[in-house]
Motif scaffolding. Structure first.
Motif, PDB file in Angstrom:
ATOM      1  N   CYS A  28       0.953  -1.204   0.197  1.00  0.00           N
ATOM      2  CA  CYS A  28      -0.032   0.127  -0.130  1.00  0.00           C
ATOM      3  C   CYS A  28       0.867   1.390  -0.065  1.00  0.00           C
ATOM      4  N   CYS A  31       1.346   4.228  -2.742  1.00  0.00           N
ATOM      5  CA  CYS A  31       0.446   5.446  -2.957  1.00  0.00           C
ATOM      6  C   CYS A  31       0.032   6.015  -1.669  1.00  0.00           C
ATOM      7  N   HIS A  32       0.006   5.212  -0.431  1.00  0.00           N
ATOM      8  CA  HIS A  32      -0.628   5.673   0.629  1.00  0.00           C
ATOM      9  C   HIS A  32       0.588   6.449   1.639  1.00  0.00           C
ATOM     10  N   PRO A  49      -9.291  10.621  -8.571  1.00  0.00           N
ATOM     11  CA  PRO A  49      -9.405  11.247  -7.285  1.00  0.00           C
ATOM     12  C   PRO A  49      -8.214  11.061  -6.617  1.00  0.00           C
ATOM     13  N   TYR A  62     -15.857   5.028   8.087  1.00  0.00           N
ATOM     14  CA  TYR A  62     -16.318   3.475   7.557  1.00  0.00           C
ATOM     15  C   TYR A  62     -16.204   2.494   8.846  1.00  0.00           C
ATOM     16  N   SER A  78     -10.957   4.180 -10.088  1.00  0.00           N
ATOM     17  CA  SER A  78     -10.141   4.859  -9.535  1.00  0.00           C
ATOM     18  C   SER A  78      -8.822   4.212  -9.475  1.00  0.00           C
ATOM     19  N   MET A  80      -7.065   2.827  -6.965  1.00  0.00           N
ATOM     20  CA  MET A  80      -7.312   2.187  -5.551  1.00  0.00           C
ATOM     21  C   MET A  80      -7.408   0.598  -6.290  1.00  0.00           C
ATOM     22  N   PRO A  81      -6.147  -0.302  -6.118  1.00  0.00           N
ATOM     23  CA  PRO A  81      -6.442  -1.664  -6.462  1.00  0.00           C
ATOM     24  C   PRO A  81      -7.128  -2.557  -5.538  1.00  0.00           C
ATOM     25  N   SER A  83      -7.035  -5.986  -3.504  1.00  0.00           N
ATOM     26  CA  SER A  83      -6.110  -6.707  -3.043  1.00  0.00           C
ATOM     27  C   SER A  83      -6.123  -8.379  -2.759  1.00  0.00           C
TER      28      SER A  83
HETATM   29  C1  HEC Z   1      -1.827   2.527  -7.009  1.00  0.00           C
HETATM   30  C2  HEC Z   1      -2.029   3.189  -5.816  1.00  0.00           C
HETATM   31  C3  HEC Z   1      -2.892   2.572  -4.653  1.00  0.00           C
HETATM   32  C4  HEC Z   1      -2.410   1.573  -4.013  1.00  0.00           C
HETATM   33  C5  HEC Z   1      -1.305   0.575  -4.275  1.00  0.00           C
HETATM   34  C6  HEC Z   1      -3.324   1.495  -3.074  1.00  0.00           C
HETATM   35  N1  HEC Z   1      -4.191   2.464  -2.885  1.00  0.00           N
HETATM   36 FE1  HEC Z   1      -5.785   2.859  -1.532  1.00  0.00          FE
HETATM   37  N2  HEC Z   1      -6.360   4.430  -2.491  1.00  0.00           N
HETATM   38  C7  HEC Z   1      -5.735   4.844  -3.760  1.00  0.00           C
HETATM   39  C8  HEC Z   1      -6.451   5.958  -4.383  1.00  0.00           C
HETATM   40  C9  HEC Z   1      -6.279   6.779  -5.805  1.00  0.00           C
HETATM   41  C10 HEC Z   1      -7.680   6.173  -3.719  1.00  0.00           C
HETATM   42  C11 HEC Z   1      -8.973   7.080  -3.711  1.00  0.00           C
HETATM   43  C12 HEC Z   1     -10.012   6.304  -4.501  1.00  0.00           C
HETATM   44  C13 HEC Z   1     -11.373   6.927  -4.855  1.00  0.00           C
HETATM   45  O1  HEC Z   1     -11.466   7.901  -3.675  1.00  0.00           O
HETATM   46  O2  HEC Z   1     -12.028   6.632  -5.421  1.00  0.00           O
HETATM   47  C14 HEC Z   1      -7.711   4.983  -2.364  1.00  0.00           C
HETATM   48  C15 HEC Z   1      -8.503   4.819  -1.408  1.00  0.00           C
HETATM   49  C16 HEC Z   1      -8.328   3.993  -0.323  1.00  0.00           C
HETATM   50  C17 HEC Z   1      -9.246   4.099   0.789  1.00  0.00           C
HETATM   51  C18 HEC Z   1     -10.212   5.059   1.212  1.00  0.00           C
HETATM   52  C19 HEC Z   1     -11.293   4.495   0.399  1.00  0.00           C
HETATM   53  C20 HEC Z   1     -12.702   5.265   0.298  1.00  0.00           C
HETATM   54  O3  HEC Z   1     -13.736   5.023   0.016  1.00  0.00           O
HETATM   55  O4  HEC Z   1     -12.516   6.509   0.795  1.00  0.00           O
HETATM   56  C21 HEC Z   1      -8.557   2.958   1.855  1.00  0.00           C
HETATM   57  C22 HEC Z   1      -9.178   2.917   3.050  1.00  0.00           C
HETATM   58  C23 HEC Z   1      -7.435   2.452   1.067  1.00  0.00           C
HETATM   59  N3  HEC Z   1      -7.172   3.127  -0.287  1.00  0.00           N
HETATM   60  C24 HEC Z   1      -6.624   1.581   1.464  1.00  0.00           C
HETATM   61  C25 HEC Z   1      -5.565   0.860   0.971  1.00  0.00           C
HETATM   62  C26 HEC Z   1      -4.730  -0.282   1.287  1.00  0.00           C
HETATM   63  C27 HEC Z   1      -5.134  -1.123   2.749  1.00  0.00           C
HETATM   64  C28 HEC Z   1      -3.880  -0.448   0.231  1.00  0.00           C
HETATM   65  C29 HEC Z   1      -3.049  -1.880   0.304  1.00  0.00           C
HETATM   66  C30 HEC Z   1      -3.538  -3.029   0.338  1.00  0.00           C
HETATM   67  C31 HEC Z   1      -4.075   0.369  -0.758  1.00  0.00           C
HETATM   68  N4  HEC Z   1      -5.100   1.301  -0.406  1.00  0.00           N
HETATM   69  C32 HEC Z   1      -3.306   0.442  -2.041  1.00  0.00           C
HETATM   70  C33 HEC Z   1      -4.543   4.344  -4.323  1.00  0.00           C
HETATM   71  C34 HEC Z   1      -3.966   3.356  -3.856  1.00  0.00           C
END
Ligand code: HEC
Length: 126
Positions: A28, A31-32, A49, A62, A78, A80-81, A83
């Motif tokens: 994660c 990106c995070h 976004p 949540y 978007s 957010m992949p 997992s």
């Molecule tokens: C390639 C980049 C990327 C990776 C890797 C990634 N994320 Fe995200 N994540 C994002 C983006 C961009 C958003 C915003 C998506 C949206 O609002 O539509 C997001 C949103 C989220 C949210 C908020 C969802 C919401 O509805 O507000 C959570 C919780 C989250 N990610 C957790 C994780 C976790 C835990 C992992 C690893 C298992 C992870 N992300 C891996 C890019 C990523």
């Protein structure tokens, strides 16, 4: 978003938090950020976004089950992949626990996955 009523089966112990942090740091942080608050992620506010702060009231609002569902299924279309192919259920739940216990923003080092050249290139794209 599904899973609203699903309950995290793991106890919120230091061990679970640590497990979640390790899994988070594998899947994660690019990106995070290590702290879940975009520290050291050069494009976080430039994608659409944008990458949300996981410590924000919106995300913390949540239920555990909803967080699990987002992590397992991702958010289409978007960035957010999903997992669920990569992580076990236990790893996902431990990540949910970690998200509930994030360290202060900027308290951990940058993920170190982006070189200075990459950061320059990403900034130029803007
Ligand atoms: C390639 C980049 C990327 C990776 C890797 C990634 N994320 Fe995200 N994540 C994002 C983006 C961009 C958003 C915003 C998506 C949206 O609002 O539509 C997001 C949103 C989220 C949210 C908020 C969802 C919401 O509805 O507000 C959570 C919780 C989250 N990610 C957790 C994780 C976790 C835990 C992992 C690893 C298992 C992870 N992300 C891996 C890019 C990523």
């Amino acid at each position: 978003m599904g899973g609203k009523k699903d309950v995290n089966p793991l106890p919120p112990t230091q061990e679970t938090i640590r497990e979640g942090q390790v899994a988070f740091s594998h899947y994660c942080i690019s990106c995070h950020g290590l702290d879940g608050q975009n520290t050291g992620v050069p494009f976080a506010d430039q994608v659409s976004p944008p990458v949300p702060m996981l410590a924000s009231p919106e995300v913390q609002g949540y239920t555990d089950g909803q967080l699990r569902s987002v992590i397992a299924n991702g958010i289409f279309p978007s960035g957010m992949p999903a997992s669920k192919e990569l992580l076990s259920d236990e790893e996902i739940w431990s990540i949910v626990t970690y998200i509930r216990h994030l360290p202060p923003k900027g308290s951990l080092v940058d993920p170190g996955v982006y070189s200075d050249e990459e950061v320059d290139r990403l900034k130029q794209k803007k």
